[in-house]
Design a protein around this motif. Structure first.
Motif, short mmCIF file in Angstrom:
data_model
loop_
_atom_site.label_atom_id
_atom_site.label_comp_id
_atom_site.label_asym_id
_atom_site.label_seq_id
_atom_site.Cartn_x
_atom_site.Cartn_y
_atom_site.Cartn_z
N UNK A 1 -51.79 -30.76 -29.32
CA UNK A 1 -53.26 -30.85 -29.28
C UNK A 1 -53.95 -30.20 -30.47
N UNK A 2 -53.25 -29.35 -31.22
CA UNK A 2 -53.88 -28.62 -32.33
C UNK A 2 -53.51 -29.19 -33.69
N UNK A 3 -52.81 -30.33 -33.71
CA UNK A 3 -52.39 -30.92 -34.98
C UNK A 3 -53.52 -31.78 -35.54
N UNK A 4 -53.93 -31.54 -36.78
CA UNK A 4 -54.99 -32.38 -37.35
C UNK A 4 -54.52 -33.81 -37.51
N UNK A 5 -55.38 -34.79 -37.18
CA UNK A 5 -54.99 -36.20 -37.32
C UNK A 5 -54.91 -36.58 -38.80
N UNK A 6 -54.32 -37.73 -39.07
CA UNK A 6 -54.30 -38.26 -40.43
C UNK A 6 -52.98 -38.03 -41.15
N UNK A 7 -52.15 -37.13 -40.63
CA UNK A 7 -50.84 -36.87 -41.24
C UNK A 7 -49.76 -37.65 -40.49
N UNK A 8 -48.56 -37.66 -41.08
CA UNK A 8 -47.40 -38.25 -40.42
C UNK A 8 -46.51 -37.11 -39.95
N UNK A 9 -46.31 -37.02 -38.65
CA UNK A 9 -45.56 -35.91 -38.07
C UNK A 9 -44.19 -36.36 -37.59
N UNK A 10 -43.23 -35.44 -37.72
CA UNK A 10 -41.91 -35.61 -37.11
C UNK A 10 -41.67 -34.39 -36.22
N UNK A 11 -41.36 -34.64 -34.97
CA UNK A 11 -41.06 -33.54 -34.05
C UNK A 11 -39.59 -33.58 -33.68
N UNK A 12 -38.88 -32.50 -33.97
CA UNK A 12 -37.44 -32.44 -33.72
C UNK A 12 -37.14 -31.40 -32.65
N UNK A 13 -36.20 -31.73 -31.77
CA UNK A 13 -35.73 -30.74 -30.78
C UNK A 13 -34.31 -31.10 -30.36
N UNK A 14 -33.58 -30.06 -29.93
CA UNK A 14 -32.20 -30.23 -29.50
C UNK A 14 -32.10 -30.84 -28.10
N UNK B 1 -48.24 -37.28 -27.13
CA UNK B 1 -48.46 -37.76 -28.50
C UNK B 1 -49.85 -38.36 -28.70
N UNK B 2 -50.31 -39.16 -27.75
CA UNK B 2 -51.64 -39.78 -27.87
C UNK B 2 -51.75 -40.58 -29.15
N UNK B 3 -52.91 -40.48 -29.84
CA UNK B 3 -53.13 -41.32 -31.03
C UNK B 3 -52.47 -40.77 -32.30
N UNK B 4 -51.84 -39.61 -32.24
CA UNK B 4 -51.20 -39.05 -33.45
C UNK B 4 -50.07 -39.94 -33.94
N UNK B 5 -49.82 -39.92 -35.24
CA UNK B 5 -48.65 -40.59 -35.80
C UNK B 5 -47.51 -39.57 -35.79
N UNK B 6 -46.75 -39.57 -34.69
CA UNK B 6 -45.70 -38.55 -34.50
C UNK B 6 -44.42 -39.22 -34.01
N UNK B 7 -43.35 -39.04 -34.75
CA UNK B 7 -42.04 -39.56 -34.33
C UNK B 7 -41.20 -38.41 -33.79
#
Ligand SMILES: C[S@@+](CC[C@H](N)C(=O)[O-])C[C@H]1O[C@@H](n2cnc3c(N)ncnc32)[C@H](O)[C@@H]1O
Length: 198
Positions: free
Chosen positions: A53-66, A78-84
């Motif tokens: 919720x605190x990530x500014x829009x407009x960037x390309x995000x990658x979220x990694x976890x084990x 994720x909603x409208x964010x560009x996040x893979x």
């Protein structure tokens, strides 16, 4: 027990335990990300996505976890964010060198078994001039902290380490330079740190 197995068990409870704690700290840390431009940003150890919720829009995000169970919860945020989302290990990142402008390390550096490997991998995937945002708990150099060190014998296998000295970790990654270090909670046990790759 492996961390992956324990976080699979913790996943349904994680938000109830941590969603409200540290909300302001997350927001303040992520406010350091640029508001403009389309930058590549890695969130290493994204967990259930409490940062989203605190990530500014407009960037390309990658979220990694084990842990797939944690990633499954992040997916719902994720909603409208560009996040893979990517399943992987923060100590051995499945990305090319110098492909991210910024890396977020919230509650991951003092979780993984080898914090130096995690920070070295972070530096490898970061572009020169890129920044690292850290929010975590660290012992100070020379601090005895016998209770936390004793607790660590068990907790490091289940949920987190309590014996990580940030200055020792940073010394193993000479490409990264500390530009901010703010004591946050519990007498400075929790710190907000910003590093820049030279
Ligand atoms: C305390 S949670 C923090 C999650 C999130 N960053 C936050 O601030 O709420 C730690 C996360 O690290 C993940 N994790 C543990 N070991 C990992 C590793 N080697 N590589 C990537 N993620 C790992 C766990 O699955 C869990 O989601």
């Amino acid at each position: 027990m492996s961390l992956r197995r324990s976080y699979t068990i913790i996943a349904p409870l994680y938000d109830a335990l941590l969603a409200t704690a540290g909300t302001g700290l997350r927001a303040a840390s992520l406010a350091q990300l640029p508001r403009e431009g389309n930058q590549e940003i890695l969130i290493s150890g994204i967990g259930t996505g409490l940062d989203i919720p605190y990530l500014p829009p407009g960037h390309t995000y990658t979220g990694l976890d084990l842990t797939p169970a944690m990633l499954a919860r992040a997916k719902g945020r994720i909603g409208p964010l560009h996040l893979n989302l990517v399943q992987g290990d923060s100590m051995s990142l499945p990305f090319a060198s110098e492909c991210f402008d910024h890396v977020v390390l919230h509650l991951i550096l003092a979780i993984v078994p080898d914090a130096s490997a995690c920070l070295q991998e972070t530096a490898r995937v970061l572009k020169p001039g890129g920044s690292v945002l850290i929010l975590d708990k660290f012992l100070k150099p020379g601090e005895s902290a016998w209770f936390r060190r004793t607790l660590n014998l068990l907790s490091q296998h289940i949920v987190t380490r309590f014996d990580v000295v940030f200055e020792e970790v940073l010394a193993s990654v000479p490409q990264l330079r500390m530009v901010a270090d703010v004591p946050l909670l519990a007498g400075g046990w929790f710190r907000g740190i910003r590093l820049v790759k030279s």
